[in-house]
Design an enzyme around this catalytic site. Structure first.
Site, PDB file in Angstrom:
ATOM      1  NE  ARG A 106      62.455 -18.346 -24.472  1.00  0.00           N
ATOM      2  CZ  ARG A 106      62.624 -17.102 -24.075  1.00  0.00           C
ATOM      3  NH1 ARG A 106      62.192 -16.085 -24.790  1.00  0.00           N
ATOM      4  NH2 ARG A 106      63.256 -16.846 -22.953  1.00  0.00           N
ATOM      5  CE  LYS A 141      58.091 -32.453  -1.707  1.00  0.00           C
ATOM      6  NZ  LYS A 141      57.306 -31.783  -0.645  1.00  0.00           N
ATOM      7  CE  LYS A 173      59.383 -38.613   2.784  1.00  0.00           C
ATOM      8  NZ  LYS A 173      60.147 -37.416   3.191  1.00  0.00           N
ATOM      9  CD  GLU A 203      59.472 -37.576   7.328  1.00  0.00           C
ATOM     10  OE1 GLU A 203      59.797 -37.000   6.271  1.00  0.00           O
ATOM     11  OE2 GLU A 203      58.385 -38.175   7.482  1.00  0.00           O
ATOM     12  CG  ASP A 224      58.111 -33.890   8.531  1.00  0.00           C
ATOM     13  OD1 ASP A 224      58.441 -33.018   7.706  1.00  0.00           O
ATOM     14  OD2 ASP A 224      57.028 -34.510   8.467  1.00  0.00           O
TER      15      ASP A 224
END
Length: 301
Positions: A106, A141, A173, A203, A224
């Site tokens: 597994r 992510k 950001k 960004e 963005d």
């Protein structure tokens, strides 16, 4: 012509990931189902077979699962990580003590199915934009603990890697900009702080911010959530800012690299790539990738 070599992954990282996965699966008492039903002297041979077409990724982790359970188990690789396989294709063959084979099954398949799924999904994105100079790139992510191997799988599928963490590149950001007092101030502060090998990306969410960023000279500008029309305009602004001709723009290394992000999927990525941006970042290649169906089929007891 330079041959693009296939990506590699550290054996030390493989060892830690697989050992932790085995500990999680075997728990305190081991594989009690196998212990209860299979006598210790039994041997088995099994094939790891793909049930569908896809790009293989994760064979070193699958091999490690069997090896860490039982070093005497033989794991024979029949294809390489990065190969595209058809349904029914044998990927690897494993033979040895039946208890060992079943106990590692597994964990080996979990890694192999998940990473092959990521590589296969990345390949679908890459295929959509193969006629352009743009490259699809993954983000931070990723599943906790699996970032390095997921990014490895993305590259096997023909994608590119964005930064691996908060420590290997600067990405300014919207919240950084808000606290720092503006785009230019944030870029200038980052340049004063960073070492000469650290890239600086900022960004922006509009063309006015982009123009401000261009004057502050970051390495990369992330556009963005802009649609194709705004992205085309951004590419034109970048070209004009650097005084470049349209025919030489894509290959000129003096200009700022442009990355598009937001609302990227298999239906939108082609139109985004055709605007002339350099990179298209999306979490979809890691967070939305379905697993590739791979089974372990026992052949001989």
């Amino acid at each position: 012509m330079i041959t693009r070599l296939r990506p590699q992954i550290s054996p030390l990282m493989i060892e830690d990931l697989v050992r932790n996965a085995l500990l999680e699966d075997l728990g305190r008492a081991g594989d009690i189902t196998t212990y209860a039903t299979i006598s210790p002297e039994k041997t088995a041979t099994a094939g790891l077979n793909s049930r569908e077409q896809g790009v293989v990724a994760g064979l070193p982790l699958a091999e490690a699962a069997f090896r860490l359970i039982d070093p005497s188990v033989r794991f024979e690789v029949l294809v390489a990580d990065g190969d595209t396989v058809a349904p029914g294709k044998a990927i690897a063959r494993v033979s040895g003590n039946a208890r060992s084979v079943l106990s590692a099954e597994r964990v080996a398949l979990n890694f192999l199915m998940h990473l092959s799924g990521v590589a296969t999904y990345a390949a679908r994105f890459a295929a959509e934009i193969a006629h352009t100079k743009a490259r699809v790139t993954c983000t931070r992510k990723t599943l906790p603990g699996l970032r390095a191997v997921e990014k490895y799988a993305v590259r096997l599928g023909g994608g590119s890697n964005h930064r691996f963490g908060l420590d290997d590149a600067i990405l300014i950001k919207d919240n950084h900009i808000a606290v720092a007092g503006g785009v230019a101030l944030a870029i200038e502060a980052a340049r004063a702080y960073a070492g000469h090998l650290v890239k600086i990306e900022v960004e922006v969410d509009g063309l006015d911010q982009m123009r401000e960023a261009l004057h502050a000279r970051p390495d990369v500008i992330l556009l963005d959530n802009m649609g194709p029309d705004l992205l085309r305009e951004a590419v034109a602004i970048n070209r004009e800012h650097h005084g470049l001709q349209a025919e030489t723009y894509a290959s000129d290394t003096r200009r700022v690299v442009l990355e598009a992000s937001g609302n990227v999927n298999l239906q939108t990525i082609r139109a985004i790539a055709e605007t002339g941006v350099d990179y298209i970042s999306t979490s979809k290649v890691t967070m939305a990738a379905p697993t590739l169906d791979i089974g372990l089929d026992i052949a001989v007891f």
